[in-house]
Write an enzyme that holds these catalytic residues in place. Structure first.
Site, PDB file in Angstrom:
ATOM      1  N   TYR A   1      64.771 -24.787  42.893  1.00 35.44           N
ATOM      2  CA  TYR A   1      65.326 -26.074  42.474  1.00 35.44           C
ATOM      3  C   TYR A   1      64.632 -27.222  43.207  1.00 35.44           C
ATOM      4  CZ  TYR A   1      69.129 -22.995  40.882  1.00 35.44           C
ATOM      5  OH  TYR A   1      69.868 -21.992  40.297  1.00 35.44           O
TER       6      TYR A   1
ATOM      7  N   HIS B   1      66.827 -13.657  42.308  1.00 36.91           N
ATOM      8  CA  HIS B   1      66.806 -14.726  41.310  1.00 36.91           C
ATOM      9  C   HIS B   1      65.953 -14.346  40.100  1.00 36.91           C
ATOM     10  CE1 HIS B   1      66.519 -19.400  40.723  1.00 36.91           C
ATOM     11  NE2 HIS B   1      67.253 -18.807  39.806  1.00 36.91           N
TER      12      HIS B   1
END
Length: 332
Positions: free
Chosen positions: A58, A143
């Site tokens: 992010y 992830h």
């Protein structure tokens, strides 16, 4: 339903019913200032949110840095932070434009490299700890290991187990947009939690086929993200997105039907979307992304708003939800 707090059954990690998704403060799609990011985290804290989720991905680490800075003065034992492994950030010699191709309005100071090796996992956690300014991670998720499942299972997951044993991370799991591979993690490993995005919503209950029942049976906590399916369930209108693409006409029509029933009971569609996942006993938290204080306050208010049992019953009667899908009235 009133927002509540849970402990993951297998670990002493406390998570809240509403979790703060920090992709937005990593400049997802458009810039957010440092002050706006800090105010968003402050608003979450004031609303009672104590679980915050981020990732190196992010904003090329910006989300982790901003989240860590905003939480630094808070009592560490009062909140939980999850971050993710699988993408290593490597500096590039010179800034080459921006990172918007990957969705973030930040300078392209680093490149992402997939790495689910044991060494890569340990490096990723160590670098996240540095960016966050913390001495431990409460939950570490693999992830998006969709295209790296064997390495994730054979190398990354065992390393996370070792780090859990060492106390560097409190709990471990995987986060994905696909319920099938997450079911495999629950079945084949000792994960404490999984993060399922977009697959247990008012429009998509595919997570209920195997994952949620198995997770409930094995005491694995399920954090549900993407409850608005990227926007359609927040504001169903022509041009709205479903799973980050323009919604097909039949999907939009179904969302509008859901909205009409909700409004008939005096409930915003967004409130029903936030409450819905808690019908499953496996679900511990709903994760919503926020980039401003107003968005956090809106989500907290909606989750604290009662949803009548008659609403869920009508959705089933009209065929807008399967008759056998568990709804919050079943767990009150």
């Amino acid at each position: 339903m009133t927002p509540r707090h849970h402990r993951l059954e297998s670990r002493a990690v406390r998570v809240g019913a509403l979790a703060f998704g920090a992709a937005g403060i990593g400049n997802l799609f458009s810039p957010v200032t440092d002050d706006e990011a800090a105010r968003a985290v402050d608003a979450a804290w004031e609303a009672g949110v104590r679980y915050f989720d981020t990732a190196p991905h992010y904003g090329l680490g910006l989300s982790e840095r901003r989240l860590g800075a905003a939480l630094r003065a808070r009592p560490r034992h009062e909140y939980a932070v999850s971050t993710k492994v699988g993408r290593i950030l490597e500096p590039v010699p010179a800034t080459a434009g921006d990172d918007l191709a990957d969705g973030f309005a930040v300078p392209a100071t680093h490149r992402r490299r997939w790495d689910f090796s044991a060494r890569g996992v340990r490096r990723s956690v160590e670098e996240s700890l540095e960016r966050l300014g913390l001495d431990r991670i409460d939950i570490a998720y693999l992830h998006d290991p969709d295209d790296h499942m064997e390495q994730a299972l054979d190398e990354a997951y065992p390393e996370l187990e070792r780090m859990r044993d060492e106390g560097v991370v409190g709990a471990i799991g995987a986060g994905m947009n696909d319920a099938g591979p997450l079911t495999r993690f629950v079945r084949e490993t000792g994960v404490d939690a999984v993060l399922l995005a977009g697959r247990y919503t008012l429009l998509d209950q595919s997570g209920l086929v195997e994952l949620l029942p198995l997770a409930a049976e094995r005491g694995v906590g399920v954090v549900v993200g993407g409850v608005f399916n990227s926007g359609l369930l927040a504001d169903p209108r022509p041009g709205a997105t479903f799973d980050y693409a323009p919604a097909r006409l039949e999907t939009l029509s179904r969302a509008l039907e859901l909205q009409a029933v909700c409004e008939g009971h005096g409930v915003p569609l967004r409130a029903a979307a936030l409450h819905f996942p808690f019908g499953s006993p496996a679900v511990t938290s709903v994760l919503t992304g926020a980039r401003s204080a107003a968005e956090v306050q809106d989500a907290a208010g909606l989750l604290g708003r009662p949803v009548p049992d008659a609403l869920w019953a009508e959705l089933k009667e009209r065929g807008l939800l399967p008759a056998d899908v568990p709804t919050p009235q079943d767990t009150d």
